[in-house]
Design a protein around this motif. Structure first.
Motif, short mmCIF file in Angstrom:
data_model
loop_
_atom_site.label_atom_id
_atom_site.label_comp_id
_atom_site.label_asym_id
_atom_site.label_seq_id
_atom_site.Cartn_x
_atom_site.Cartn_y
_atom_site.Cartn_z
N GLU A 9 40.53 34.78 42.84
CA GLU A 9 39.76 35.89 43.41
C GLU A 9 40.48 37.21 43.14
N GLU A 10 39.76 38.30 43.22
CA GLU A 10 40.34 39.64 43.10
C GLU A 10 41.12 39.93 44.38
N LEU A 11 42.28 40.53 44.23
CA LEU A 11 43.08 40.91 45.39
C LEU A 11 43.69 42.28 45.11
N GLN A 12 43.48 43.23 45.98
CA GLN A 12 44.01 44.57 45.83
C GLN A 12 45.27 44.72 46.68
N ILE A 13 46.32 45.29 46.07
CA ILE A 13 47.55 45.55 46.83
C ILE A 13 47.95 47.00 46.62
N GLU A 14 48.70 47.52 47.57
CA GLU A 14 49.25 48.87 47.45
C GLU A 14 50.44 48.84 46.51
N GLY A 15 50.56 49.86 45.68
CA GLY A 15 51.73 50.00 44.82
C GLY A 15 51.71 49.19 43.55
N GLY A 16 50.53 48.67 43.18
CA GLY A 16 50.45 47.89 41.96
C GLY A 16 49.15 47.13 41.88
N ALA A 17 49.15 46.13 41.03
CA ALA A 17 47.94 45.34 40.83
C ALA A 17 48.27 43.85 40.84
N VAL A 18 47.34 43.08 41.35
CA VAL A 18 47.41 41.63 41.23
C VAL A 18 46.63 41.27 39.97
N LEU A 19 47.31 40.70 39.00
CA LEU A 19 46.67 40.32 37.75
C LEU A 19 45.97 38.97 37.87
N SER A 20 46.53 38.08 38.68
CA SER A 20 45.87 36.80 38.94
C SER A 20 46.47 36.16 40.19
N ILE A 21 45.66 35.34 40.84
CA ILE A 21 46.12 34.53 41.96
C ILE A 21 45.48 33.15 41.79
N LEU A 22 46.33 32.14 41.59
CA LEU A 22 45.86 30.79 41.31
C LEU A 22 46.57 29.79 42.22
#
Length: 137
Positions: A94-107
């Protein structure tokens, strides 16, 4: 510069879980970093976190292994698996937004169920691999 995305990831994961209606149907708002002395079951808790930095010229990325635990008591394994199914669906790929950067993938890396030695508690363990990059906003 080494960026540790752990806090930002936990904040985003917790927010995602608390906003998911399927999670709420099983766990209500019981998603904890610090477990209360006498928690109400079932609940989800933050487990082990491992950060593997990927540094180089112009690179500030990390591979994070985040473990979430689900706990039930006085129920069968089906109840634990049902909650685990919702937990995985809320986060895996799923898409996940974080402060200070980006989540490229979560598996999902792994999941397992463990009977507690007390004979009445069941424990689900779910480890997610999360790739982040502080240079992508």
């Amino acid at each position: 510069m080494l960026t540790d995305p752990t806090s930002a990831i936990w904040d985003a994961v917790k927010a995602r879980l608390l906003s998911d209606p399927d999670i709420a149907s099983v766990f209500a708002d019981r998603v904890y970093d610090k477990i209360q002395n006498t928690p109400t079951f079932p609940y989800i808790s933050l487990g082990a976190v491992q950060v593997l930095p990927e540094l180089g010229e112009g690179i500030d990325a990390a591979e994070v292994f985040l473990t979430l635990n689900s706990w039930t008591r006085f129920t069968g394994s089906d109840a634990l698996r049902s909650g685990g199914k919702y937990l995985i669906a809320a986060l895996h790929d799923e898409e996940l937004q974080i402060e200070g950067g980006a989540v490229l993938s979560i598996l999902l890396e792994s999941s397992r169920t463990i009977p507690d030695p007390d004979g009445v508690t069941k424990h689900g363990v779910y480890t997610f691999q999360i790739l982040t990059d502080a240079n992508v906003l």
